[in-house]
Scaffold this motif. Structure first.
Motif, PDB file in Angstrom:
ATOM      1  N   ASN A  98       4.411 -49.296 -11.683  1.00  0.00           N
ATOM      2  CA  ASN A  98       3.912 -49.686 -10.124  1.00  0.00           C
ATOM      3  C   ASN A  98       3.423 -48.390  -9.186  1.00  0.00           C
ATOM      4  OD1 ASN A  98       4.376 -52.198 -10.286  1.00  0.00           O
ATOM      5  ND2 ASN A  98       6.404 -52.136  -9.367  1.00  0.00           N
ATOM      6  N   HIS A  99       2.303 -48.409  -8.093  1.00  0.00           N
ATOM      7  CA  HIS A  99       2.115 -47.403  -7.557  1.00  0.00           C
ATOM      8  C   HIS A  99       3.036 -46.663  -6.308  1.00  0.00           C
ATOM      9  CE1 HIS A  99      -0.112 -46.442  -3.983  1.00  0.00           C
ATOM     10  NE2 HIS A  99      -1.346 -45.781  -4.761  1.00  0.00           N
ATOM     11  N   ALA A 100       2.979 -45.407  -6.992  1.00  0.00           N
ATOM     12  CA  ALA A 100       3.695 -44.743  -5.572  1.00  0.00           C
ATOM     13  C   ALA A 100       4.423 -44.787  -4.257  1.00  0.00           C
ATOM     14  CB  ALA A 100       3.539 -42.920  -5.213  1.00  0.00           C
ATOM     15  N   SER A 101       4.047 -45.528  -3.809  1.00  0.00           N
ATOM     16  CA  SER A 101       4.315 -46.496  -2.404  1.00  0.00           C
ATOM     17  C   SER A 101       5.234 -47.551  -3.007  1.00  0.00           C
ATOM     18  CB  SER A 101       3.580 -47.332  -1.350  1.00  0.00           C
ATOM     19  OG  SER A 101       2.703 -47.900  -2.285  1.00  0.00           O
ATOM     20  N   ILE A 102       5.774 -47.713  -4.154  1.00  0.00           N
ATOM     21  CA  ILE A 102       6.143 -49.293  -4.489  1.00  0.00           C
ATOM     22  C   ILE A 102       7.514 -48.920  -5.232  1.00  0.00           C
ATOM     23  CG2 ILE A 102       6.875 -51.509  -5.746  1.00  0.00           C
ATOM     24  CD1 ILE A 102       3.776 -51.815  -6.306  1.00  0.00           C
ATOM     25  N   ILE A 103       7.509 -47.225  -5.534  1.00  0.00           N
ATOM     26  CA  ILE A 103       8.479 -47.109  -5.922  1.00  0.00           C
ATOM     27  C   ILE A 103       9.571 -45.884  -5.320  1.00  0.00           C
ATOM     28  CG2 ILE A 103       9.101 -44.677  -7.233  1.00  0.00           C
ATOM     29  CD1 ILE A 103       6.453 -45.553  -9.402  1.00  0.00           C
ATOM     30  N   GLU A 104       8.393 -45.624  -3.949  1.00  0.00           N
ATOM     31  CA  GLU A 104       9.759 -44.646  -2.662  1.00  0.00           C
ATOM     32  C   GLU A 104       9.906 -46.099  -2.563  1.00  0.00           C
ATOM     33  OE1 GLU A 104      10.005 -41.514  -2.305  1.00  0.00           O
ATOM     34  OE2 GLU A 104       8.741 -41.423  -4.325  1.00  0.00           O
ATOM     35  N   SER A 105       9.780 -47.145  -1.619  1.00  0.00           N
ATOM     36  CA  SER A 105       9.932 -48.152  -1.064  1.00  0.00           C
ATOM     37  C   SER A 105      11.254 -48.100  -1.757  1.00  0.00           C
ATOM     38  CB  SER A 105       9.289 -49.946  -0.767  1.00  0.00           C
ATOM     39  OG  SER A 105       7.357 -49.196  -0.950  1.00  0.00           O
ATOM     40  N   CYS A 106      11.176 -48.433  -2.829  1.00  0.00           N
ATOM     41  CA  CYS A 106      12.194 -49.634  -4.200  1.00  0.00           C
ATOM     42  C   CYS A 106      13.758 -48.341  -3.663  1.00  0.00           C
ATOM     43  CB  CYS A 106      12.013 -49.220  -5.305  1.00  0.00           C
ATOM     44  SG  CYS A 106      10.886 -50.726  -5.714  1.00  0.00           S
ATOM     45  N   LYS A 107      13.670 -47.215  -4.215  1.00  0.00           N
ATOM     46  CA  LYS A 107      14.442 -46.358  -4.051  1.00  0.00           C
ATOM     47  C   LYS A 107      14.966 -46.244  -1.988  1.00  0.00           C
ATOM     48  CE  LYS A 107      12.646 -42.422  -6.554  1.00  0.00           C
ATOM     49  NZ  LYS A 107      10.815 -41.404  -6.494  1.00  0.00           N
ATOM     50  N   LEU A 108      14.114 -46.367  -1.126  1.00  0.00           N
ATOM     51  CA  LEU A 108      14.853 -46.489   0.015  1.00  0.00           C
ATOM     52  C   LEU A 108      15.460 -47.635   0.359  1.00  0.00           C
ATOM     53  CD1 LEU A 108      12.006 -45.913   2.414  1.00  0.00           C
ATOM     54  CD2 LEU A 108      13.771 -44.036   2.541  1.00  0.00           C
ATOM     55  N   SER A 109      15.461 -48.668  -0.569  1.00  0.00           N
ATOM     56  CA  SER A 109      15.784 -49.711  -0.179  1.00  0.00           C
ATOM     57  C   SER A 109      17.471 -49.898  -0.919  1.00  0.00           C
ATOM     58  CB  SER A 109      16.063 -50.939  -0.998  1.00  0.00           C
ATOM     59  OG  SER A 109      16.283 -50.764  -2.856  1.00  0.00           O
ATOM     60  N   ASP A 110      18.121 -48.639  -1.554  1.00  0.00           N
ATOM     61  CA  ASP A 110      19.631 -48.589  -2.050  1.00  0.00           C
ATOM     62  C   ASP A 110      19.696 -49.730  -3.331  1.00  0.00           C
ATOM     63  OD1 ASP A 110      20.276 -45.752  -0.683  1.00  0.00           O
ATOM     64  OD2 ASP A 110      21.440 -47.396   0.542  1.00  0.00           O
ATOM     65  N   ALA A 111      18.985 -50.721  -3.875  1.00  0.00           N
ATOM     66  CA  ALA A 111      18.932 -51.664  -4.962  1.00  0.00           C
ATOM     67  C   ALA A 111      19.546 -50.477  -6.382  1.00  0.00           C
ATOM     68  CB  ALA A 111      18.559 -52.161  -4.061  1.00  0.00           C
TER      69      ALA A 111
END
Ligand SMILES: Cc1ncc(COP(=O)(O)O)c(C=O)c1O
Length: 375
Positions: free
Chosen positions: A122-135
């Protein structure tokens, strides 16, 4: 006293040593061509896949405000209604970029205690977004439905499967038919980032899920207006409550200035243009280039308009790119960390801008390059 920040020099030196240093060039793009340092080259790395010619539009005054304050021009409503219909969803929301759409929607909707199943590529923007979610983030092997099934057995408050439609650096299609079925059985929400499939594939350019006939099984679509549509911006399309939630909770939507209305209007104009004509041309070009590359000895791993030519190590990829540059073609070498180490590649993109002559020229240069580097 000012810090000398010497540690930055050290890190930069290491980046250069590893052949992954990046620098900015000033360029001028025009149709199928790009001019760099006064050299006119055939552009094989544009994401403007459909190559819809520029539409005339007036640059109006820019409202410098966020959409929730006073930047919500009427043009947003017009475009968002069209995008919602385009994805057969109740509603859609335009963000300043696709990157911000991912950041905003994913980090707002997914929370601590939830489980994210994210494709390894998955693209870097998805990876960063997932990290931000705390899930909890569980990475499944690329396009590996068995691995996905296994990893979905973990317990969580809510489960989310996130994948791209056409993978940005590999150009392969994600197995949306199987992925949506598995996600549904596991009661997981399916999020599809279709930045590279949207407007390009499926009926009327409706994207990758449409191509697989599983549009109705996608819970949340995220996409870019800056690739197939050749405009600028990003969007999320989903059911009404999800969009309402994003308006209220999505930080990259709330705390940033609205996209200028002339760009929103520009997207609408391109959306309403004869996209079908350019989609057909793109498909003809894709077939020509792909079969030509195979004939001259390249391994073509994808069936899409993104054709990665894997070179291997970073240094060779740089040299390969320099060689074709000297011979009149521009295609960026994609290196670590965008792709795994030693999987550096030339990411060749096909666009409808290319003529048959351009493709013949490309093939002649690539044939010479292959001989130059392999023998
Ligand atoms: C899969 C994917 N998602 C999102 C984005 C970001 O889109 P944008 O360029 O509109 O920010 C990109 C851009 O390369 C992408 O490849």
């Amino acid at each position: 006293m000012k810090h000398n920040l010497k540690f930055i020099d050290k890190e930069l030196a290491q980046i250069k040593k590893n052949h992954i240093y990046r620098s900015l060039k000033f360029e001028k793009s025009c149709g199928a061509y790009i001019t760099i340092n006064d050299k006119k080259l055939l552009n094989l790395c544009s994401n403007d896949y459909l190559g819809i010619p520029a539409t005339k539009f007036q640059v109006k005054q820019i409202q410098s405000s966020s959409r929730l304050v006073s930047g919500n021009d009427e043009q947003f409503r017009i475009l968002e209604e069209k995008l919602a219909r385009h994805k057969s969803q109740q509603s859609s929301l335009v963000y300043p970029t696709g990157y911000m759409a991912n950041l905003g929607a994913i980090s707002a909707i997914i929370k601590k205690g939830d489980l994210i199943l994210s494709d390894k590529l998955n693209h870097a923007s998805i990876i960063e977004s997932c990290k931000l979610s705390d899930a909890k983030i569980s990475i499944f092997n690329h396009n590996d439905v068995d691995d996905l099934k296994k990893k979905l057995q973990q317990k969580a408050n809510h489960k989310f499967v996130i994948t791209e439609g056409i993978f940005s650096m590999d150009g392969d299609y994600s197995k949306m038919d199987q992925i949506t079925e598995i996600a549904q059985k596991a009661n997981a929400v399916t999020i599809l980032d279709d930045a590279h499939g949207d407007f390009v594939i499926g009926n009327d350019g409706k994207g990758t899920a449409n191509h697989y006939n599983v549009s109705k099984k996608i819970d949340i679509y995220i996409s870019s207006l800056s690739k197939g549509l050749g405009s600028f911006g990003g969007y999320v399309a989903s059911q009404k409550n999800v969009i309402d939630f994003c308006i209220n909770k999505s930080k990259s939507f709330i705390y940033t200035s609205a996209l200028p209305s002339f760009l929103v209007e520009y997207s609408t104009k391109r959306f309403d243009s004869n996209r079908e004509k350019y989609r057909k041309k793109l498909e003809t070009n894709r077939k020509l280039l792909s079969s030509g590359l195979k004939e001259i000895g390249y391994e073509v791993r994808s069936d899409s308009h993104i054709i990665p030519l894997i070179i291997g190590n970073e240094k060779n990829a740089m040299e390969f790119s320099k060689y074709i540059f000297k011979n009149g073609i521009f295609a960026q070498p994609i290196r670590y960390p965008t792709v795994p180490k030693d999987q550096a590649r030339l990411r060749v993109t096909v666009t409808a801008w290319l003529s048959r002559k351009d493709i013949e020229f490309t093939l002649s240069v690539f044939e010479k390059a292959l001989k130059h580097f392999v023998h």
